[in-house]
Motif scaffolding. Structure first.
Motif, PDB file in Angstrom:
ATOM      1  N   LEU A 157       9.955 -12.081 -12.660  1.00 16.72           N
ATOM      2  CA  LEU A 157      11.005 -11.453 -11.851  1.00 16.72           C
ATOM      3  C   LEU A 157      10.720  -9.961 -11.654  1.00 16.72           C
ATOM      4  O   LEU A 157      10.925  -9.420 -10.553  1.00 16.72           O
ATOM      5  CB  LEU A 157      12.365 -11.656 -12.511  1.00 16.72           C
ATOM      6  CG  LEU A 157      12.880 -13.101 -12.531  1.00 16.72           C
ATOM      7  CD1 LEU A 157      14.167 -13.196 -13.342  1.00 16.72           C
ATOM      8  CD2 LEU A 157      13.104 -13.636 -11.122  1.00 16.72           C
ATOM      9  N   ARG A 158      10.248  -9.300 -12.706  1.00 15.63           N
ATOM     10  CA  ARG A 158       9.892  -7.885 -12.567  1.00 15.63           C
ATOM     11  C   ARG A 158       8.718  -7.707 -11.595  1.00 15.63           C
ATOM     12  O   ARG A 158       8.709  -6.768 -10.783  1.00 15.63           O
ATOM     13  CB  ARG A 158       9.527  -7.308 -13.930  1.00 15.63           C
ATOM     14  CG  ARG A 158      10.635  -7.360 -14.972  1.00 15.63           C
ATOM     15  CD  ARG A 158      11.844  -6.538 -14.589  1.00 15.63           C
ATOM     16  NE  ARG A 158      11.525  -5.129 -14.466  1.00 15.63           N
ATOM     17  CZ  ARG A 158      12.428  -4.184 -14.169  1.00 15.63           C
ATOM     18  NH1 ARG A 158      13.692  -4.537 -13.929  1.00 15.63           N
ATOM     19  NH2 ARG A 158      12.075  -2.926 -14.080  1.00 15.63           N
ATOM     20  N   PHE A 159       7.758  -8.617 -11.664  1.00 15.80           N
ATOM     21  CA  PHE A 159       6.611  -8.556 -10.758  1.00 15.80           C
ATOM     22  C   PHE A 159       7.051  -8.763  -9.314  1.00 15.80           C
ATOM     23  O   PHE A 159       6.546  -8.104  -8.399  1.00 15.80           O
ATOM     24  CB  PHE A 159       5.580  -9.604 -11.163  1.00 15.80           C
ATOM     25  CG  PHE A 159       4.359  -9.636 -10.292  1.00 15.80           C
ATOM     26  CD1 PHE A 159       3.509  -8.547 -10.223  1.00 15.80           C
ATOM     27  CD2 PHE A 159       4.062 -10.759  -9.529  1.00 15.80           C
ATOM     28  CE1 PHE A 159       2.378  -8.564  -9.416  1.00 15.80           C
ATOM     29  CE2 PHE A 159       2.940 -10.791  -8.723  1.00 15.80           C
ATOM     30  CZ  PHE A 159       2.095  -9.688  -8.665  1.00 15.80           C
ATOM     31  N   GLN A 160       7.996  -9.650  -9.095  1.00 15.64           N
ATOM     32  CA  GLN A 160       8.508  -9.877  -7.741  1.00 15.64           C
ATOM     33  C   GLN A 160       9.216  -8.638  -7.211  1.00 15.64           C
ATOM     34  O   GLN A 160       9.115  -8.315  -6.023  1.00 15.64           O
ATOM     35  CB  GLN A 160       9.462 -11.075  -7.744  1.00 15.64           C
ATOM     36  CG  GLN A 160       8.765 -12.400  -7.992  1.00 15.64           C
ATOM     37  CD  GLN A 160       9.734 -13.511  -8.288  1.00 15.64           C
ATOM     38  OE1 GLN A 160      10.656 -13.778  -7.521  1.00 15.64           O
ATOM     39  NE2 GLN A 160       9.531 -14.193  -9.414  1.00 15.64           N
ATOM     40  N   GLY A 161       9.949  -7.948  -8.102  1.00 16.17           N
ATOM     41  CA  GLY A 161      10.565  -6.697  -7.691  1.00 16.17           C
ATOM     42  C   GLY A 161       9.513  -5.677  -7.271  1.00 16.17           C
ATOM     43  O   GLY A 161       9.680  -4.960  -6.271  1.00 16.17           O
ATOM     44  N   TYR A 162       8.405  -5.630  -8.009  1.00 13.89           N
ATOM     45  CA  TYR A 162       7.302  -4.729  -7.661  1.00 13.89           C
ATOM     46  C   TYR A 162       6.702  -5.115  -6.304  1.00 13.89           C
ATOM     47  O   TYR A 162       6.420  -4.231  -5.473  1.00 13.89           O
ATOM     48  CB  TYR A 162       6.232  -4.789  -8.750  1.00 13.89           C
ATOM     49  CG  TYR A 162       4.910  -4.180  -8.346  1.00 13.89           C
ATOM     50  CD1 TYR A 162       4.735  -2.794  -8.319  1.00 13.89           C
ATOM     51  CD2 TYR A 162       3.834  -5.005  -7.980  1.00 13.89           C
ATOM     52  CE1 TYR A 162       3.517  -2.245  -7.935  1.00 13.89           C
ATOM     53  CE2 TYR A 162       2.619  -4.463  -7.601  1.00 13.89           C
ATOM     54  CZ  TYR A 162       2.466  -3.088  -7.570  1.00 13.89           C
ATOM     55  OH  TYR A 162       1.263  -2.531  -7.176  1.00 13.89           O
ATOM     56  N   LEU A 163       6.494  -6.391  -6.079  1.00 15.71           N
ATOM     57  CA  LEU A 163       5.931  -6.834  -4.800  1.00 15.71           C
ATOM     58  C   LEU A 163       6.842  -6.430  -3.628  1.00 15.71           C
ATOM     59  O   LEU A 163       6.363  -5.971  -2.585  1.00 15.71           O
ATOM     60  CB  LEU A 163       5.748  -8.356  -4.804  1.00 15.71           C
ATOM     61  CG  LEU A 163       4.657  -8.919  -5.725  1.00 15.71           C
ATOM     62  CD1 LEU A 163       4.643 -10.441  -5.642  1.00 15.71           C
ATOM     63  CD2 LEU A 163       3.284  -8.359  -5.355  1.00 15.71           C
ATOM     64  N   LEU A 164       8.144  -6.588  -3.797  1.00 15.44           N
ATOM     65  CA  LEU A 164       9.070  -6.230  -2.731  1.00 15.44           C
ATOM     66  C   LEU A 164       9.142  -4.722  -2.516  1.00 15.44           C
ATOM     67  O   LEU A 164       9.429  -4.255  -1.407  1.00 15.44           O
ATOM     68  CB  LEU A 164      10.472  -6.784  -3.053  1.00 15.44           C
ATOM     69  CG  LEU A 164      10.618  -8.298  -3.003  1.00 15.44           C
ATOM     70  CD1 LEU A 164      12.007  -8.728  -3.469  1.00 15.44           C
ATOM     71  CD2 LEU A 164      10.360  -8.847  -1.598  1.00 15.44           C
ATOM     72  N   GLU A 165       8.872  -3.962  -3.564  1.00 15.88           N
ATOM     73  CA  GLU A 165       8.916  -2.502  -3.452  1.00 15.88           C
ATOM     74  C   GLU A 165       7.628  -1.949  -2.847  1.00 15.88           C
ATOM     75  O   GLU A 165       7.666  -1.032  -2.013  1.00 15.88           O
ATOM     76  CB  GLU A 165       9.132  -1.885  -4.838  1.00 15.88           C
ATOM     77  CG  GLU A 165      10.507  -2.117  -5.440  1.00 15.88           C
ATOM     78  CD  GLU A 165      11.559  -1.178  -4.899  1.00 15.88           C
ATOM     79  OE1 GLU A 165      11.224  -0.316  -4.061  1.00 15.88           O
ATOM     80  OE2 GLU A 165      12.740  -1.327  -5.315  1.00 15.88           O
ATOM     81  N   LYS A 166       6.474  -2.503  -3.274  1.00 11.27           N
ATOM     82  CA  LYS A 166       5.193  -1.853  -2.975  1.00 11.27           C
ATOM     83  C   LYS A 166       4.271  -2.636  -2.038  1.00 11.27           C
ATOM     84  O   LYS A 166       3.416  -2.049  -1.392  1.00 11.27           O
ATOM     85  CB  LYS A 166       4.447  -1.599  -4.284  1.00 11.27           C
ATOM     86  CG  LYS A 166       5.213  -0.785  -5.308  1.00 11.27           C
ATOM     87  CD  LYS A 166       5.495   0.633  -4.826  1.00 11.27           C
ATOM     88  CE  LYS A 166       6.164   1.458  -5.928  1.00 11.27           C
ATOM     89  NZ  LYS A 166       6.449   2.853  -5.479  1.00 11.27           N
TER      90      LYS A 166
END
Length: 259
Positions: free
Chosen positions: A246-255
């Motif tokens: 879930l944290r990685f998905q947040g990173y993908l959506l941000e960057k």
């Protein structure tokens, strides 16, 4: 940081979400027809099982095989909950909300998981009630069979509920990756994820088959119930991996997002 009340509202929205607006506009089928389709399928399944039960050919615990598709269903629920934002053209509204995107994706994940838990409880109660009626109506089945059936169901459905958070998060990640700069690796990930899910089909066969053998010996014990100490540890690791996903998905959506 998202306010807890806002987070609950987002989870509630996802829990009540009814699907893609575009698909609903293309396929205009009333709720009455969907209910009719469901009842026809349910009647056919129950009628078939009852026929074999009357002829004493139904292994009670084999009924749980109707839930074998749960792992794939869980994965595509996760996949669809993100894909729906692009299908409905609401991804812009969703992603511009003034909250960390990891929290937005977590709210979606939690809404899907709660919906799944409700479905698991419904399936367990419905199938247990059916087997209980069979034990009352047919002399070939007894309350001992009902107990064996319920333990096998707890055995299998607990595994589904415990490992589904990771499966949901992987489905969501697969959908997000298709809208990021990592899109070229998505075919490889499809092969990896689908192959991994195929291994889960061995679990119900192992649990149910073993419990059927125990049933023949007049015992209640299913294969993993009560569970060995290793299973909670493996399940705990899967939850840690869920958090990381879930944290990685947040990173993908941000960057890494490409719109």
């Amino acid at each position: 940081m998202m306010d807890s009340a806002v987070f609950r509202n987002l989870v509630r929205h996802e829990f009540r979400n009814k699907g893609s607006w575009r698909k609903q506009s293309r396929i205009r089928v009333s709720r009455g027809w969907w209910l009719a389709y469901f009842l026809i399928i349910l009647t056919a399944v129950v009628g078939t099982m009852t026929y074999f039960a009357i002829n004493n050919e139904l292994q009670i615990n084999s009924i749980w095989y109707v839930t074998m598709g749960f792992p794939y269903m869980v994965f595509f629920w996760g996949f669809g909950t993100v894909k729906r934002e692009w299908e409905n053209d609401t991804y812009g509204w969703w992603l511009t909300m003034p909250f960390p995107r990891a929290e937005l994706i977590t709210a979606k994940w939690l809404g899907v998981w709660l919906k799944l838990l409700l479905g698991i409880v419904f399936a367990f109660v419905l199938l247990s009630a059916y087997v209980f009626v069979l034990s009352l109506a047919l002399p070939a089945y007894s309350l001992t069979d009902v107990g064996s059936f319920m333990i096998a169901g707890i055995d299998w459905l607990t595994l589904v509920a415990g490992f589904s958070p990771l499966i949901i998060s992987l489905g969501m990640m697969m959908s997000i990756i298709q809208n990021t700069s990592l899109r070229p690796i998505s075919p490889v990930l499809w092969v990896v994820f689908m192959s991994g899910l195929s291994l889960l089909f061995q679990l119900p066969d192992s649990v149910i088959s073993e419990s059927m053998l125990q049933e023949g010996m007049g015992e209640y014990q299913a294969e993993w119930f009560p569970y060995s100490w290793e299973l909670p540890i493996v399940m705990g690791v899967s939850w840690i991996l869920t958090y990381a996903a879930l944290r990685f998905q947040g990173y993908l959506l941000e960057k890494k997002l490409e719109i």
